[in-house]
Design a protein around this motif. Structure first.
Motif, PDB file in Angstrom:
ATOM      1  N   HIS A 159      -4.794   9.074   0.407  1.00 34.42           N
ATOM      2  CA  HIS A 159      -5.823   9.201  -0.628  1.00 34.42           C
ATOM      3  C   HIS A 159      -5.428  10.259  -1.643  1.00 34.42           C
ATOM      4  N   TYR A 160      -5.192   9.818  -2.852  1.00 33.25           N
ATOM      5  CA  TYR A 160      -5.020  10.700  -4.007  1.00 33.25           C
ATOM      6  C   TYR A 160      -6.089  10.274  -5.009  1.00 33.25           C
ATOM      7  N   SER A 161      -6.971  11.182  -5.354  1.00 34.71           N
ATOM      8  CA  SER A 161      -8.115  10.820  -6.189  1.00 34.71           C
ATOM      9  C   SER A 161      -7.688  10.201  -7.505  1.00 34.71           C
ATOM     10  N   SER A 220       0.832  -1.197   0.000  1.00 36.50           N
ATOM     11  CA  SER A 220       0.000   0.000   0.000  1.00 36.50           C
ATOM     12  C   SER A 220       0.870   1.253   0.000  1.00 36.50           C
ATOM     13  N   HIS A 221       1.928   1.252   0.797  1.00 40.56           N
ATOM     14  CA  HIS A 221       2.861   2.378   0.801  1.00 40.56           C
ATOM     15  C   HIS A 221       3.502   2.573  -0.564  1.00 40.56           C
ATOM     16  N   ALA A 232      -7.854   5.376   1.722  1.00 42.75           N
ATOM     17  CA  ALA A 232      -6.987   5.591   0.563  1.00 42.75           C
ATOM     18  C   ALA A 232      -7.674   5.270  -0.758  1.00 42.75           C
ATOM     19  N   PHE A 233      -8.504   4.238  -0.771  1.00 37.96           N
ATOM     20  CA  PHE A 233      -9.116   3.767  -2.021  1.00 37.96           C
ATOM     21  C   PHE A 233     -10.620   3.546  -1.834  1.00 37.96           C
ATOM     22  N   PRO A 234     -11.377   4.597  -1.539  1.00 43.84           N
ATOM     23  CA  PRO A 234     -12.804   4.398  -1.256  1.00 43.84           C
ATOM     24  C   PRO A 234     -13.578   3.802  -2.421  1.00 43.84           C
ATOM     25  N   LYS A 235     -13.265   4.192  -3.644  1.00 45.27           N
ATOM     26  CA  LYS A 235     -13.985   3.645  -4.799  1.00 45.27           C
ATOM     27  C   LYS A 235     -13.640   2.178  -5.010  1.00 45.27           C
ATOM     28  N   ALA A 236     -12.363   1.871  -4.968  1.00 49.68           N
ATOM     29  CA  ALA A 236     -11.943   0.479  -5.157  1.00 49.68           C
ATOM     30  C   ALA A 236     -12.479  -0.409  -4.044  1.00 49.68           C
ATOM     31  N   MET A 237     -12.471   0.096  -2.820  1.00 47.10           N
ATOM     32  CA  MET A 237     -12.948  -0.718  -1.695  1.00 47.10           C
ATOM     33  C   MET A 237     -14.458  -0.923  -1.755  1.00 47.10           C
ATOM     34  N   ALA A 247     -12.411   7.958  19.606  1.00 43.39           N
ATOM     35  CA  ALA A 247     -13.050   9.249  19.881  1.00 43.39           C
ATOM     36  C   ALA A 247     -12.111  10.244  20.543  1.00 43.39           C
ATOM     37  N   SER A 248     -10.904   9.801  20.869  1.00 42.24           N
ATOM     38  CA  SER A 248      -9.964  10.653  21.598  1.00 42.24           C
ATOM     39  C   SER A 248      -9.010  11.370  20.647  1.00 42.24           C
ATOM     40  N   GLU A 249      -8.283  12.321  21.186  1.00 38.37           N
ATOM     41  CA  GLU A 249      -7.273  13.026  20.406  1.00 38.37           C
ATOM     42  C   GLU A 249      -6.055  12.162  20.136  1.00 38.37           C
ATOM     43  N   ARG A 250      -5.923  11.052  20.828  1.00 37.75           N
ATOM     44  CA  ARG A 250      -4.780  10.163  20.604  1.00 37.75           C
ATOM     45  C   ARG A 250      -4.851   9.496  19.231  1.00 37.75           C
ATOM     46  N   ARG A 251      -6.070   9.280  18.741  1.00 35.11           N
ATOM     47  CA  ARG A 251      -6.260   8.686  17.419  1.00 35.11           C
ATOM     48  C   ARG A 251      -6.174   9.799  16.376  1.00 35.11           C
ATOM     49  N   LEU A 252      -5.056   9.865  15.691  1.00 39.47           N
ATOM     50  CA  LEU A 252      -4.882  10.860  14.641  1.00 39.47           C
ATOM     51  C   LEU A 252      -5.661  10.443  13.401  1.00 39.47           C
ATOM     52  N   PRO A 253      -6.103  11.393  12.595  1.00 39.15           N
ATOM     53  CA  PRO A 253      -6.806  11.036  11.356  1.00 39.15           C
ATOM     54  C   PRO A 253      -5.837  10.527  10.303  1.00 39.15           C
ATOM     55  N   HIS A 254      -6.369   9.773   9.339  1.00 35.36           N
ATOM     56  CA  HIS A 254      -5.567   9.421   8.173  1.00 35.36           C
ATOM     57  C   HIS A 254      -5.188  10.708   7.437  1.00 35.36           C
ATOM     58  N   SER A 255      -4.054  10.662   6.763  1.00 36.97           N
ATOM     59  CA  SER A 255      -3.599  11.853   6.045  1.00 36.97           C
ATOM     60  C   SER A 255      -2.684  11.454   4.906  1.00 36.97           C
ATOM     61  N   GLU A 256      -2.303  12.442   4.125  1.00 38.46           N
ATOM     62  CA  GLU A 256      -1.418  12.183   2.988  1.00 38.46           C
ATOM     63  C   GLU A 256       0.054  12.215   3.391  1.00 38.46           C
TER      64      GLU A 256
END
Length: 232
Positions: free
Chosen positions: A226-228, A108-109, A180-185, A211-220
């Motif tokens: 996710h790159y469209s 995936s990377h 990363a791949f919402p359409k494919a998934m 729900a806590s701040e410890r869980r960072l969001p996914h990012s680029e």
């Protein structure tokens, strides 16, 4: 005992597989770089501490132990916190599944860094588009339908017939690939894995963590990006 987890700040990355296990177990741990900055890892990576020499984060210290590589860390933590049964066969199988997950994470990377990890995505966009097509059409189905079969063969609820750290890691895979791949998934027929991921997310300790701040969001900046133009 308090563990010290070392991983880059600002991203989930491979460290998230370890965090999920620690959070589910309610284990006391310090996410060291988030408190002291990424530079704190340099003395370990440069061999300025006693003990095993880690190649790269994530690594975990537990007393005098220095444990690196996600699958290795989880293999150490799981029996100490009730995340794997005592059966040797099940411990080996869970480790086997985690190593397979590591292969998927690496692939995936490499979708967004197919030429070189040291280059920016913008320097290899054409190659990434080609790699992404093969990943979407071949590798995602191959990996995830394998894990769907694993869950089906073990009763349809868990990877090993009972809750283990393998379920936590499969949750993270589904979360990351879904970002990363919402359409494919969306095209994948994975009812058991989707149900497993939801049940993991609903577990009290995991729900509180998410729900806590410890869980960072996914990012680029992380592994699952996710790159469209790479998702079709």
């Amino acid at each position: 005992m308090s563990y010290q987890l070392y991983y880059w700040t600002g991203i989930q990355g491979r460290g998230e597989f370890v965090r999920l296990a620690l959070e589910e177990a309610k284990a006391a741990y310090v996410d060291v770089a988030r408190q002291e900055g990424d530079e704190v890892m340099n003395t370990w990576l440069n061999g300025e501490h006693e003990g095993a020499l880690p190649y790269a984060p994530p690594f975990l210290t537990s007393g005098r132990l220095v444990i690196a590589q996600v699958a290795n860390i989880l293999q150490y933590l799981a029996p100490r916190h009730g995340l794997i049964p005592e059966s040797e066969a099940k411990r080996l199988y869970a480790h086997q599944l985690q190593l397979t997950i590591a292969d998927l994470v690496a692939e995936s990377h490499d979708v967004h860094h197919p030429v070189g990890a040291g280059l920016y995505y913008e320097d290899q966009k054409d190659e990434a588009k080609r790699r992404a097509k093969e990943f979407r059409e071949s590798r995602i189905p191959k990996f995830l339908h394998f894990f769907e079969n694993v869950v089906e063969r073990n009763g349809g609820k868990h990877a090993l017939r009972e809750f283990t750290y393998a379920d936590l890691s499969l949750f993270q895979v589904m979360s990351g690939l879904g970002y990363a791949f919402p359409k494919a998934m969306a095209r994948q027929k994975l009812p058991l894995l989707r149900d497993l991921a939801k049940r993991v997310a609903d577990r009290p300790n995991i729900a509180a963590y998410l729900a806590s701040e410890r869980r960072l969001p996914h990012s680029e900046d992380g592994i699952f990006r996710h790159y469209s133009e790479l998702d079709a």
